[in-house]
Every structure is written in structure tokens, then in C-alpha cells.
Design a protein around this motif. Structure first.
Motif: not given
Length: 137
Positions: A25-28, A34-40
Motif C-alpha cells: 500500500l504505497y503511492p504509484a 527510478a525510485s529507491q523504494e520499490w523493492w522493499l
């Protein structure tokens, strides 16, 4: 305490499958490559699903329960760290409170805390282990 309905095997299985919701449940924009937070959230969802599949397969080992608690707990910790940096956004040179992101974060943390509590209830574990013992017999 909770009504008996919450301790039915089908309800427990539904919660185990739906536990990925607070993890992803994160914003699109967070899932942009390119974001660093997609993998977690992806890694935590995979770990939680591995635990859920093992539990649904009636595994007697305790590690699937620990894996679910770890994923949900790490979700809470990572969201606390991210809300500090994403709680405000720069709009025309002015810092503005990012209410949708903060609200989404609070909802996800509450859901994760509920799932940690729910999966640690003795009744939940006994229902799932009871099915395993009947399967072996």
C-alpha cells in the motif's frame, strides 16, 4: 476477544492471503523503477506470501509464522522511516503536509500491527495446526 467467526480456517486463510495489502500500500510513484523504494514492499510481500503458503500447506514448522511477523514488523519500521522524509512535499517553494501519504502510511501500519497480533493468537495457530494434525493422522 474476537468472535468465533475470526477463527474459522477460511477466514484465517483469507487474512493470510490479504496480508500483502499493507505491504504494498504505497503511492504509484513509489513503484517507479527510478525510485529507491520499490523493492522493499515487493520483497516483504514475497516473504509474507512464502510464509502464508507454508502455513496453508499445514506446515508444523514455526518459521512461516516468524516470517509473517518479520515482514509485517519490518513494514512498520520502514514506514516510520519513510514518513519522516515523505510527510511533506515542496509545492512552489513551500513545504506542504502530504496528507494522503501520511494517511496511507498510518492505515498500512495499523493493518500490519493487527496482522502481527492476529497471527500470534493461540486460537489462530491451533486452528491451522489442528488441520495439520488431522492431515497426518
Amino acid at each position: 476477544m474476537l468472535p468465533r467467526f475470526f477463527f474459522q480456517p477460511g477466514v484465517i486463510a483469507t487474512f493470510l492471503i490479504l496480508q500483502v495489502v499493507p505491504l504494498v500500500l504505497y503511492p504509484a510513484a513509489s513503484f517507479n523503477p527510478a525510485s529507491q523504494e520499490w523493492w522493499l514492499p515487493v520483497v516483504l510481500a514475497v516473504l509474507a506470501l512464502i510464509g502464508a503458503i507454508q502455513i496453508l500447506r499445514r506446515s508444523l514448522a514455526p518459521w512461516p509464522w516468524y516470517l509473517i511477523s518479520f515482514s509485517q514488523g519490518f513494514n512498520i519500521i520502514s514506514r516510520l522511516m519513510l514518513v519522516l522524509s515523505r510527510g511533506t512535499v515542496n509545492v512552489n517553494g513551500v513545504q506542504v503536509f502530504n496528507a494522503p501519504y501520511v494517511l496511507m502510511t498510518i492505515i498500512a501500519m495499523l493493518l500490519s500491527a493487527f496482522l502481527i497480533w492476529y497471527t500470534d493468537l493461540p486460537e489462530v495457530r491451533m486452528v491451522m495446526l489442528g488441520g495439520a494434525k488431522q492431515k497426518e493422522a
